[in-house]
Scaffold this active site. Structure first.
Site, short mmCIF file in Angstrom:
data_model
loop_
_atom_site.label_atom_id
_atom_site.label_comp_id
_atom_site.label_asym_id
_atom_site.label_seq_id
_atom_site.Cartn_x
_atom_site.Cartn_y
_atom_site.Cartn_z
CB ALA A 115 -0.63 0.08 1.04
CG ASN A 171 -0.40 -6.73 5.43
OD1 ASN A 171 0.57 -7.28 5.39
ND2 ASN A 171 -1.72 -6.10 5.68
CG HIS A 200 -0.23 3.71 5.16
ND1 HIS A 200 -0.45 3.18 6.01
CD2 HIS A 200 -0.89 3.24 3.93
CE1 HIS A 200 -1.63 2.48 5.80
NE2 HIS A 200 -1.51 2.10 4.55
N1 LIG Z 1 1.63 -6.19 1.83
C1 LIG Z 1 0.68 -5.35 1.40
O1 LIG Z 1 0.28 -3.50 1.80
C2 LIG Z 1 -0.66 -5.92 2.24
C3 LIG Z 1 -2.00 -5.16 2.01
C4 LIG Z 1 -3.34 -5.24 2.09
C5 LIG Z 1 -3.35 -6.13 2.86
N2 LIG Z 1 -2.45 -7.41 2.67
C6 LIG Z 1 -2.74 -9.05 3.31
O2 LIG Z 1 -3.04 -9.76 2.41
C7 LIG Z 1 -3.88 -10.77 2.68
C8 LIG Z 1 -5.09 -11.02 1.89
O3 LIG Z 1 -5.60 -10.00 1.88
P1 LIG Z 1 -7.13 -9.81 1.31
O4 LIG Z 1 -7.57 -8.46 1.74
O5 LIG Z 1 -7.61 -10.40 0.38
O6 LIG Z 1 -8.06 -10.51 2.90
P2 LIG Z 1 -9.31 -11.59 2.72
O7 LIG Z 1 -9.90 -11.74 3.82
O8 LIG Z 1 -10.41 -10.71 1.52
O9 LIG Z 1 -9.06 -12.76 1.94
C9 LIG Z 1 -8.24 -13.55 1.92
C10 LIG Z 1 -8.55 -14.85 1.83
O10 LIG Z 1 -7.67 -15.65 2.23
C11 LIG Z 1 -8.06 -17.49 2.16
N3 LIG Z 1 -7.47 -17.72 3.46
C12 LIG Z 1 -7.34 -16.77 4.54
N4 LIG Z 1 -6.05 -18.07 4.99
C13 LIG Z 1 -5.48 -19.25 4.43
C14 LIG Z 1 -5.26 -19.74 4.45
N5 LIG Z 1 -4.47 -20.51 5.77
N6 LIG Z 1 -4.80 -21.28 3.02
C15 LIG Z 1 -5.76 -20.84 2.04
N7 LIG Z 1 -6.75 -19.89 2.16
C16 LIG Z 1 -7.13 -19.16 2.86
C17 LIG Z 1 -9.74 -16.65 2.85
O11 LIG Z 1 -10.93 -17.81 2.75
C18 LIG Z 1 -9.81 -15.60 2.35
O12 LIG Z 1 -10.97 -15.81 0.87
C19 LIG Z 1 -3.86 -10.83 4.62
O13 LIG Z 1 -3.31 -11.31 5.09
C20 LIG Z 1 -3.31 -9.10 4.28
O14 LIG Z 1 -3.51 -8.80 5.29
C21 LIG Z 1 -0.84 -7.16 2.43
#
Ligand SMILES: NC(=O)c1ccc[n+]([C@@H]2O[C@H](COP(=O)([O-])OP(=O)(O)OC[C@H]3O[C@@H](n4cnc5c(N)ncnc54)[C@H](O)[C@@H]3O)[C@@H](O)[C@H]2O)c1
Length: 251
Positions: A115, A171, A200
């Site tokens: 982000a 994150n 941010h």
């Molecule tokens: N790097 C960054 O800047 C950044 C920014 C935003 C989100 N993220 C991270 O990315 C990840 C995904 O975000 P999102 O908004 O798509 O979340 P989300 O909740 O919309 O989707 C996550 C999906 O992953 C599935 N899931 C969870 N644990 C699992 C596992 N162990 N095995 C298989 N499937 C699993 C869930 O069922 C869900 O469908 C989160 O951990 C979030 O914190 C990172």
């Protein structure tokens, strides 16, 4: 065959899959895995593109994708990272917070800017010496699962603790900690009903100057904790990584 695996078919996984369908990433087939099979099946149904849904990480690995994008959770990274690396598959990690306390180092792990941006400048400065990094994240209460009516400081402290307390929403703090050094990063989180974007602000004092970076990101409509930019940073990194690995496999 440019095959890509996606773990997690939520907000980010869906944006990535749609970008692949639109040809933004040059890919021939997607393999989707979500511990909630319905989400993977639903995403498959919405795509006009070759897609295989698998029931487990083992099945995903067996199909030998060139790159896997983790867009699931910190626990998913902890559970799957070694199995994926053992098969020599490139891995893009979205849940970067997990990498702060995992002792894995590999050229096959790729971290998107997420982000925020400017990590090129920040990592250059880190080589010379960074005095401090101050991250101020201002979000609508909904993105923090709160309902305060007035602006409220939710957290002030270290990046490592912020990531532990807000595993799904910090994150950016983890990315800054991994780009510099965790102990250099101080974090302030503000829940502010007046803002409707994830804001941010990053202030850096380093050996030869100061930096100030500001990002105002639209939240993802289905998951306000996630900024749209995070998904697009994964798409950008996937595009580059896939091209590199595919070219290498052709030589
Ligand atoms: N790097 C960054 O800047 C950044 C920014 C935003 C989100 N993220 C991270 O990315 C990840 C995904 O975000 P999102 O908004 O798509 O979340 P989300 O909740 O919309 O989707 C996550 C999906 O992953 C599935 N899931 C969870 N644990 C699992 C596992 N162990 N095995 C298989 N499937 C699993 C869930 O069922 C869900 O469908 C989160 O951990 C979030 O914190 C990172």
């Amino acid at each position: 065959m440019r095959k890509v695996g996606i773990i997690g078919c939520g907000a980010i996984g869906t944006v990535i899959a749609k970008a692949v369908e639109r040809g933004i990433v040059e890919c021939d087939e997607l393999v989707l895995y979500d511990r909630n099979m319905e989400k993977a099946e639903k995403l498959k149904k919405s795509l006009h593109f070759p897609v295989t849904v698998v029931k487990s990480l083992e099945e995903l690995i067996k199909l030998k994708p060139l790159v896997i994008v983790e867009a699931a959770s910190q626990q998913a990274v902890r559970d799957y990272v070694n199995k994926i690396l053992a098969e020599n598959i490139e891995l893009i990690v979205m849940s970067v917070g997990a990498l702060l306390d995992l002792d894995v180092k590999s050229k096959k792990i790729h971290i998107p800017s997420g982000a925020i941006g400017g990590l090129d400048a920040i990592s250059s400065a880190a080589l010379a010496g960074i005095d401090e990094v101050i991250l101020t994240s201002r979000k609508n209460p909904e993105a923090l699962e709160m309902d305060n009516q007035e602006e409220k400081i939710v957290y002030e402290g270290t990046a490592e603790e912020a990531v532990r307390l807000f595993p799904r929403g910090m994150n950016v703090a983890a990315t800054l900690a991994l780009t510099t050094q965790p102990e250099k990063v101080k974090v302030k989180i503000i829940s502010d009903p007046k803002v409707h974007r994830n804001v941010h602000e990053i202030r850096i004092k380093w050996k030869h100057g100061d930096m100030f970076l500001k990002f105002e990101n639209d939240p993802h409509p289905e998951n306000p904790k996630t900024s749209a930019l995070a998904a697009w940073s994964a798409i950008n990194l996937l595009k580059q990584t896939l091209k590199k690995v595919h070219n290498k496999s052709m030589t």
